[in-house]
Design a protein around this motif. Structure first.
Motif, PDB file in Angstrom:
ATOM      1  N   ALA A 191       0.819  -1.217   0.000  1.00 35.28           N
ATOM      2  CA  ALA A 191       0.000   0.000   0.000  1.00 35.28           C
ATOM      3  C   ALA A 191       0.848   1.262   0.000  1.00 35.28           C
ATOM      4  N   ILE A 192       1.886   1.270   0.805  1.00 36.01           N
ATOM      5  CA  ILE A 192       2.639   2.520   0.963  1.00 36.01           C
ATOM      6  C   ILE A 192       3.705   2.718  -0.109  1.00 36.01           C
ATOM      7  N   SER A 193       3.924   1.705  -0.957  1.00 29.30           N
ATOM      8  CA  SER A 193       5.064   1.865  -1.863  1.00 29.30           C
ATOM      9  C   SER A 193       4.809   1.459  -3.312  1.00 29.30           C
ATOM     10  N   THR A 194       3.565   1.141  -3.677  1.00 31.94           N
ATOM     11  CA  THR A 194       3.346   0.767  -5.083  1.00 31.94           C
ATOM     12  C   THR A 194       2.189   1.575  -5.676  1.00 31.94           C
ATOM     13  N   PRO A 195       2.230   1.804  -7.001  1.00 29.86           N
ATOM     14  CA  PRO A 195       1.167   2.600  -7.634  1.00 29.86           C
ATOM     15  C   PRO A 195      -0.152   1.828  -7.698  1.00 29.86           C
ATOM     16  N   LEU A 196      -1.246   2.579  -7.706  1.00 30.54           N
ATOM     17  CA  LEU A 196      -2.584   1.970  -7.677  1.00 30.54           C
ATOM     18  C   LEU A 196      -2.842   1.074  -8.879  1.00 30.54           C
ATOM     19  N   ASP A 197      -2.462   1.529 -10.082  1.00 31.90           N
ATOM     20  CA  ASP A 197      -2.769   0.704 -11.260  1.00 31.90           C
ATOM     21  C   ASP A 197      -2.051  -0.632 -11.220  1.00 31.90           C
ATOM     22  N   GLN A 198      -0.895  -0.679 -10.554  1.00 30.39           N
ATOM     23  CA  GLN A 198      -0.142  -1.936 -10.465  1.00 30.39           C
ATOM     24  C   GLN A 198      -0.802  -2.909  -9.484  1.00 30.39           C
ATOM     25  N   THR A 199      -1.239  -2.396  -8.339  1.00 35.13           N
ATOM     26  CA  THR A 199      -1.880  -3.310  -7.368  1.00 35.13           C
ATOM     27  C   THR A 199      -3.225  -3.793  -7.922  1.00 35.13           C
ATOM     28  N   ILE A 200      -3.912  -2.897  -8.632  1.00 29.71           N
ATOM     29  CA  ILE A 200      -5.172  -3.305  -9.260  1.00 29.71           C
ATOM     30  C   ILE A 200      -4.912  -4.398 -10.298  1.00 29.71           C
TER      31      ILE A 200
END
Lengths: 473, 136
Positions: A361-370
């Motif tokens: 959560a604190i270190s990766t971009p939203l589109d990547q986690t999605i």
């Protein structure tokens, strides 16, 4: 979702030696199933779907929205039949175990865990961004560190899940209803019957900036409108009447989401240039800002916040239950199959994922986690389509009682497989490295299971349904 | 003929800890590390604009008005507008990806079936009355 009665302490030597069998408390009805499914998914209307606009433009995103709706209708139909027949904790994991085999079940369990954990992470990211943006827009003094709210979201909801399932899902139901009301309120506020007064589709829609390929590419994030609806099956062992409640809750959930997805696209595409919409973190909140109404902005802030919290809450619930079920079956260390003596929740499985979720959560971009979440979901839908074909072959309709029989078999399965294949290509366009990284993860994990982990698993005990022997075996 | 039930070994506490840590490490190495190193995603191109105006950015009056309501001037919007996905791709790369995905599913299904036969053999062959019709 597991009512877990007391189990032996940690590191129980074997299920056979256990003094008590883990059993689930049947307390949930169709409304809870609807709330669980829609609660996890509804956040997809508040964020993430709009990345489909970024990949292909607004028209491509609408096409992807409906194509993904067809995909998920197939998922809901197939899932309702299988789940109403294999009503066991672990949802698709337990189904794969009974229908396909242990390695497939292990992989499906991992799909569930990864899809829900990455969805939880995405929710935490949006919560942090939303609070930071809201504080700035309201003119609050000082700097808000969004990472603090990301961590707080994960820790607080994990604690809530640690404490018990009924209260958790009841809260989910209420905040889901409020979040849905926020979308409806925004829809009414943009005067959909008089286009041009607030929404300006005629001036903002720009055709297909990437041509036809953009429609294909947009399918990637089109799944986000609905991803997680299959989470209803995780409640199988805790609903009072699975044969009625699960199909009812799941199918009404998908209908709710189809309507919400189309409304959401209409609002977003009619208020924002596609380039902005395609990268926005909180598109519906931004849409509310563009109406110029402060009360509406506050309502959409609350709605977005509630949607992310409801979704993250359901995700923690589902991921931990899948992990717990794998621990109970020894697909993972049995320590994870432990149950809290007071709260009767799979507390170790809940706590285990907290640091992973915080790190992402604190270190990766939203589109990547999605994308990580979507990929795991996509692999699960692929195996679901294959699984239902195998299910009907091994146990034809006249061989076992089913709570619900989905129509037109095998057309929904074939359609689902086709749409999954299209979506793999869509993910490959722009996110090919991540697709391969995800495949490496599951291939290495499978090798680990085959070469090492499976030796700790009992064989015949994995099959627990009171069914006749499958045909061909 | 009945098959003797398989009796699995008991895993030690240390073994369980090692397995849990291995799973964590696998997540971190295969999924987190590529993100951390910027190896994943990024299939984009960026077009730069010198002294951008709304017209130069291809934005009509309605679009420009919405950008401004959202707090963007042309120079800030140019960074977003200039970033596009690059859908040029290698057919070989697509074919390799397809082979990996199909190979993964074929291998998984075949191995699962092998394991499943053991499960069914042990579950049904060792019990009296095995094979009778049940019901969900």
């Amino acid at each position: 979702m597991v009512d877990i009665s007391n189990t032996p302490g940690a590191l129980a030597p074997s299920p056979a030696a256990a003094p008590k069998r883990v059993a689930l408390k049947r307390v949930l009805g169709p409304a809870h199933v609807w709330g669980l499914g829609v609660g996890i998914v509804l956040v997809g209307e508040f964020m993430g779907w709009n990345f489909a606009v970024g990949k292909g433009g607004a028209i491509a995103a609408l096409t992807a929205c409906w194509l993904a709706g067809i995909l998920y209708t197939c998922v809901a139909m197939i899932d309702s039949e299988v789940t109403s027949t294999v009503a066991a904790a672990g949802g698709q994991y337990a189904q794969a175990k009974h229908i396909i085999g242990p390695l497939a079940a292990f992989n499906v369990g991992l799909y569930l865990v990864m899809a829900y954990t990455m969805l939880e992470v995405s929710n935490a990211i949006v919560t942090g961004d939303l609070i930071q943006a809201f504080a700035a827009n309201m003119g609050l003094e000082g700097e808000v560190d969004k990472r603090a709210y990301m961590v707080l979201t994960i820790v607080f909801l994990s604690w809530l899940n640690y404490r018990g399932v009924l209260a958790t899902l009841t809260i989910n139901y209420i905040i889901t209803a409020i979040a849905f009301a926020a979308i409806i309120a925004l829809f009414v506020a943009v005067n959909p019957l008089t286009p041009g007064t607030v929404v300006m589709h005629d001036q903002l829609l720009t055709g297909l900036p990437y041509g036809g390929l953009g429609i294909l590419a947009a399918m990637h994030f089109g799944l986000w409108f609905y991803l997680g609806i299959e989470g209803t099956t995780q409640a199988a062992e805790e609903v009072r009447s699975p044969a009625r409640s699960l199909p009812l809750g799941t199918l009404t959930g998908i209908m709710t989401l189809l309507i919400a997805a189309t409304i959401t696209w209409y609002i977003g595409a009619g208020l924002m240039p596609w380039e902005y919409l395609g990268q926005a973190i909180t598109p519906l909140y931004d849409a509310a800002r563009l109406t110029g109404s402060k009360p509406l902005e506050v309502f959409l802030f609350v709605g977005t916040l509630f949607a992310t919290l409801a979704s993250a809450n359901g995700c923690i619930n589902d991921a931990s239950r899948a992990w717990f079920a794998m621990g109970r079956d020894r697909y993972m260390p049995v320590w994870f199959g432990g149950v809290h003596p007071t709260y009767r929740t799979p507390f170790r499985s809940i706590v285990f994922f907290v640091p992973i979720a915080i790190l992402f959560a604190i270190s990766t971009p939203l589109d990547q986690t999605i994308t990580l979440s979507i990929l795991s979901g996509l692999l699960g839908y692929t195996i679901m389509a294959i699984g239902v074909i195998i299910f009907r072959r091994k146990w034809p309709l006249d061989s076992i009682a089913r709570g619900y029989i989905h129509p037109l078999h095998p057309l929904p399965a074939i359609l689902l497989l086709t749409l999954c294949a299209i979506t793999y290509v869509a993910v490959f366009l722009g996110y090919g490295t991540q697709l391969l990284a995800m495949m490496v993860f599951y291939i290495v994990a499978s090798a680990w299971f085959v070469l090492h982990r499976y030796k700790y698993c009992r064989r015949g005990e994995q099959f627990t349904m009171p069914w006749p022997k499958p045909r061909g075996y | 003929m009945s098959k003797a039930p398989y009796e699995p070994p008991t895993q030690s506490v240390i073994g369980q800890i090692v397995d849990a840590v291995l799973m964590l490490a696998l997540v971190l190495v295969t999924l987190y590390l590529p993100l951390l190193l910027g190896l994943a995603g990024g299939g984009t191109t960026t077009k730069t604009f010198d002294n951008p105006t709304w017209e130069a950015l291809g934005q009509n009056a309605a679009m420009a008005g919405q950008w401004e309501k959202l707090g963007f001037a042309p120079a800030q919007a140019a960074e977003i507008i200039g970033k596009r996905f690059d859908y040029e791709f290698s057919w070989v790369a697509l074919a390799i990806t397809g082979v990996v995905i199909i190979g993964y599913f074929v291998g998984m299904l075949r191995w699962s079936d092998k394991e499943y036969r053991d499960v069914i053999a042990e579950h049904f062959d060792d019990r009296p009355g095995a094979g009778r019709s049940g019901g969900a």
